[in-house]
Structure formats: structure tokens, C-alpha cells
Design a protein around this motif. Structure first.
Motif, mmCIF file in Angstrom:
data_model
loop_
_atom_site.group_PDB
_atom_site.id
_atom_site.type_symbol
_atom_site.label_atom_id
_atom_site.label_comp_id
_atom_site.label_asym_id
_atom_site.label_seq_id
_atom_site.Cartn_x
_atom_site.Cartn_y
_atom_site.Cartn_z
ATOM 1 N N PHE A 108 27.752 18.414 -18.904
ATOM 2 C CA PHE A 108 26.501 19.018 -18.288
ATOM 3 C C PHE A 108 26.754 20.431 -18.034
ATOM 4 O O PHE A 108 25.844 21.151 -17.696
ATOM 5 C CB PHE A 108 25.662 18.015 -17.073
ATOM 6 N N HIS A 109 27.991 20.516 -17.541
ATOM 7 C CA HIS A 109 28.130 22.023 -16.998
ATOM 8 C C HIS A 109 28.684 23.012 -18.147
ATOM 9 O O HIS A 109 29.526 23.694 -17.736
ATOM 10 C CB HIS A 109 29.479 21.808 -15.838
ATOM 11 N N SER A 110 27.533 23.478 -19.089
ATOM 12 C CA SER A 110 27.615 24.554 -19.836
ATOM 13 C C SER A 110 27.407 25.681 -18.966
ATOM 14 O O SER A 110 26.547 25.571 -17.987
ATOM 15 C CB SER A 110 26.857 24.230 -21.058
ATOM 16 N N PRO A 111 27.654 26.926 -19.443
ATOM 17 C CA PRO A 111 27.532 27.956 -18.535
ATOM 18 C C PRO A 111 25.659 28.213 -18.530
ATOM 19 O O PRO A 111 25.333 28.611 -17.811
ATOM 20 C CB PRO A 111 28.260 29.122 -19.503
ATOM 21 N N LYS A 112 25.180 27.857 -19.817
ATOM 22 C CA LYS A 112 23.474 27.858 -19.812
ATOM 23 C C LYS A 112 22.998 26.969 -18.811
ATOM 24 O O LYS A 112 22.390 27.387 -17.727
ATOM 25 C CB LYS A 112 23.232 27.474 -21.121
ATOM 26 N N ASN A 113 23.612 25.725 -18.614
ATOM 27 C CA ASN A 113 22.880 24.722 -17.703
ATOM 28 C C ASN A 113 23.222 25.154 -16.171
ATOM 29 O O ASN A 113 22.546 25.141 -15.035
ATOM 30 C CB ASN A 113 23.763 23.353 -18.019
ATOM 31 N N LEU A 114 24.537 25.618 -15.873
ATOM 32 C CA LEU A 114 25.060 26.237 -14.610
ATOM 33 C C LEU A 114 24.055 27.286 -14.156
ATOM 34 O O LEU A 114 23.849 27.633 -12.983
ATOM 35 C CB LEU A 114 26.361 26.518 -14.689
ATOM 36 N N ALA A 115 23.723 28.263 -14.965
ATOM 37 C CA ALA A 115 23.096 29.506 -14.801
ATOM 38 C C ALA A 115 21.511 28.837 -14.340
ATOM 39 O O ALA A 115 21.141 29.306 -13.334
ATOM 40 C CB ALA A 115 23.034 30.124 -16.001
ATOM 41 N N MET A 116 21.134 27.998 -14.859
ATOM 42 C CA MET A 116 19.642 27.213 -14.723
ATOM 43 C C MET A 116 19.881 26.854 -13.059
ATOM 44 O O MET A 116 19.006 27.026 -12.354
ATOM 45 C CB MET A 116 19.274 26.168 -15.649
ATOM 46 N N ALA A 117 21.047 25.961 -13.048
ATOM 47 C CA ALA A 117 21.053 25.332 -11.533
ATOM 48 C C ALA A 117 21.282 26.272 -10.634
ATOM 49 O O ALA A 117 20.610 26.030 -9.409
ATOM 50 C CB ALA A 117 22.259 24.574 -11.614
ATOM 51 N N LEU A 118 22.032 27.396 -10.669
ATOM 52 C CA LEU A 118 22.117 28.628 -9.895
ATOM 53 C C LEU A 118 20.882 29.357 -9.533
ATOM 54 O O LEU A 118 20.561 29.526 -8.228
ATOM 55 C CB LEU A 118 23.029 29.621 -10.517
ATOM 56 N N ILE A 157 30.508 28.499 -12.201
ATOM 57 C CA ILE A 157 29.940 29.083 -13.671
ATOM 58 C C ILE A 157 31.290 30.146 -13.787
ATOM 59 O O ILE A 157 31.728 30.418 -14.936
ATOM 60 C CB ILE A 157 28.742 29.847 -13.603
#
Lengths: 118, 118, 118, 118
Positions: D25-35, D79
Motif C-alpha cells: 500500500f505504501h507507494s509514494p502516491k499513497n503515502l503522500a495522500m496519507a501525509l 515517504i
């Protein structure tokens, strides 16, 4: 027509705030923060989904998403009301700007920001 | 009525995306991200202003804010269209929920989240 | 050790703000807004990419992303400094909380929020 | 030194994710959303406070804010780890850029964006 329906919703929201003496909190600055918070709650529903999953929501998530969209809409109407912005007119103006910035024949299939074009 | 005006705007936005072959990018997940980005651009206009200043924008900032509100509205309409959500109906439902969660006589002048009440 | 390096960075940022007479703008409220704006600028870099593309950035985007991460870090350090929060200690505490909320054997391969578990 | 302490924290977070099979789940895209979602949760704590109140948090809110800062820090470290970004180095580079963009003698007491200067 829509102007009347949106105005009616804005009036209802203004009365909701007034009945609770919440206008004191509803500066454009604070309403912009609240809008961004609601937008993030929407993002939260999608953050661990694939794009494909985001197109096929189960019923429980679809309903949560529907209410998050409502929250964003509510604060958008509230801030527009506070700042005397006509949202339909503003959207028309912005779409016209976008049509000039992103000519269809130039950007077809390409999602880069217009500023990335030389 | 508003349903027709909002629908007309959604149709125009769908055609704008289709003419550029951008539907491939417009998953609900990506549109939610874009909505949050536009909400943040709105916040940026207010971040160093006092609340009082945010109520008295100069003409240049007021116009930038107007177009940021348009951007938020555009992505909100786009995502609602993609997910088949009726925004006016969703807002009605959410306001009804809020009226139950925040009874006027209980929360007057108090902006705490309803979950903070015991 | 890190405490010293992070403290040194915080001191440099505090001096940067003081030299420009910007502490007046750096209330926790305003800094939180600025942090969210920078986080959204990071999101903007990824919004139209697939997850796979986000793992394989080209050099130009990788550098923009690096500087957006720096902006988030800078405001995070600034707000932590203003509120006297030790970030390393806070992260330790939060990870310990997460270990209790999301036991590995229970949530393996499942990204649902812990509140979704019954 | 800080590099070691931050690296240790990043290793702990990577192991936390690996033990739960969450790297998928920890693609940069998803991590940016979570951030961005965590940054908005921080904003939510401040949205109805005055700037003055945001400088004088009560104990309960101060602790919630501390843990929200931790959440932002955790996703920022995650990220940066995923993208092989050295946060301390990136912050140094960005501060150097800011020193050139905002010369102290020019912007003293003025929070306008540097792009607003002619």
C-alpha cells in the motif's frame, strides 16, 4: 434556477450557523481550513485503494464518500456566501480559462500541468 | 432546477475531459487528490492573513479566491458525476444529520466538535 | 544526537523567521495551514501518476518532490518548535500506540482503519 | 548523528509496515495522500481557534496536537525512505534557496509570497 436552489441551500446554512451563534467562527480563513479538512476526509477514504477499487466502492464506503462530498459542498457554499461569490458564474469563468490554457488538440491524453508545456 | 444547472455544468466538464482523453486520469481516487490540492490553494490565500483581513480581501486576492473556489467546485462536480452522487440531495441529508448532532440550544456559541460533548 | 541536529535546524529556522520579523505570522494555527499547503503541493506531484509511476519518478519530478518534502519538514520543525514538542519522542510514542492498535497478526495485508475492525 | 537517529526511526517504520505486509500500500502516491490527511487532522485542531488560542493550548488539545505532529513526521519519514530522500540534506538545500528568494532586508515584516514582489 440553480442560482435559486443554491441560494436556498446557502440561506439554510447561514440560518444553521446563526441559530448556533457560529458566524463568529465562520471567517473565510476558518471556513477555508474547514473545507480543506473535509477534502482530506474524502481523500482518506481513497488513500489505500487502487484507482480501480475507487471506481467500484462497496455500499458502506460509497455512503461515507457521499456524506464527505456533502461536507465539502456545504463549506464551499458557506465560504462563497460569506465572500459573495457566485459559484456557477465562477465555474463558467474558470472553465473558459481552462479551455484556453489546455487546447484539446494540444494536450490530448497528457495530464501534465499547462505550465509544463513550453 | 438546480439539478438541471448542475447537471449541465457536469456535462460540460465531462465533455471537457473526454475531448482531452482525460477520463483515464479521472478515477475517484485521483479526483479526490485534485480536490484536496485545490482546497489547499484556497487555504494558501488565507494562511498569513488575520481572520479580520480574510473578511476584507483586496480586489486582486478576491479574484484569485473566486477562481480557487471555482476549482474546488469543478472537481467536486466531477467526482460527484463519476460516483453518481446527487450533491443537493447529499447536502440535504447531511444538514439533517447535523441538526440532530448539534442541537442549537445545546451548542450555541461553542465550536467544539459534537464528539467532545458527553 | 538527532535531537541536536534537529534542534540546530529548528534554531536556524527560528533565526530565519526572526530576521524577517515573521514570528508574528507563525502562530501554530497559521503554521498548521502552511504545513497542509505544502503537503498538498506534494500530493499535486502524484495526483495524475499511477502508483507504479510514483515509484519511478523522472529526475525533474524527483527533485521537485525532494524540495516539497523539505518544505513539509521545515514547517513541521517550526510548529514543533513553537509548541515545544519533541518530534522524536512523539514519534516513538505514536509508534507504540500503533503497535497496540494494529497487531501484526491481526491486520496482515489489510489496510482498513483499526476502527473498522470489530 | 541525526542521520542515524532518523535512519533508525525509518528502519523501525519499514519493519512495522513489513510485519503487516503493508509495503504493497505504501507507494509514494499513497503515502503522500496519507501525509496530507494527517496534516489536515492537525489543521482540524486549530480551525475554530483564534491565533492567540492556538498559542495557548489546553493540555488535552496539546497532547492531541503532539500525536498529530507525530503522524505527519511518521509519513514524512516513510515517504522519504521510499524515495531515498535525505530529509536533513533536503531541508538544508531548501533553506539556502529560501535565503536567496526572501532576502531579510527586503521582506521584513511582510508575508507576501516572493512571487508577489516585482
Amino acid at each position: 434556477m440553480a442560482i435559486e436552489a443554491l441560494r436556498a441551500l446557502q440561506t439554510r446554512l447561514a440560518e444553521f450557523a446563526a441559530a448556533r451563534d457560529w458566524q463568529q467562527f465562520h471567517s473565510p480563513k476558518n471556513l477555508a481550513m474547514a473545507l480543506a479538512v473535509e477534502a482530506a476526509e474524502l481523500v482518506e477514504e481513497f488513500q489505500w485503494l487502487t484507482e480501480e477499487q475507487s471506481r467500484q466502492l462497496d455500499a458502506a464506503r460509497a455512503e461515507r464518500v457521499r456524506l464527505e462530498l456533502a461536507d465539502v459542498f456545504i463549506y464551499l457554499l458557506r465560504i462563497a456566501d460569506t465572500l459573495k461569490v457566485d459559484l456557477l458564474c465562477a465555474a463558467d469563468d474558470k472553465i473558459a480559462l481552462n479551455e484556453r490554457k489546455y487546447p484539446a488538440e494540444r494536450v490530448r491524453g497528457d495530464a501534465r500541468k499547462y505550465t509544463d508545456y513550453d
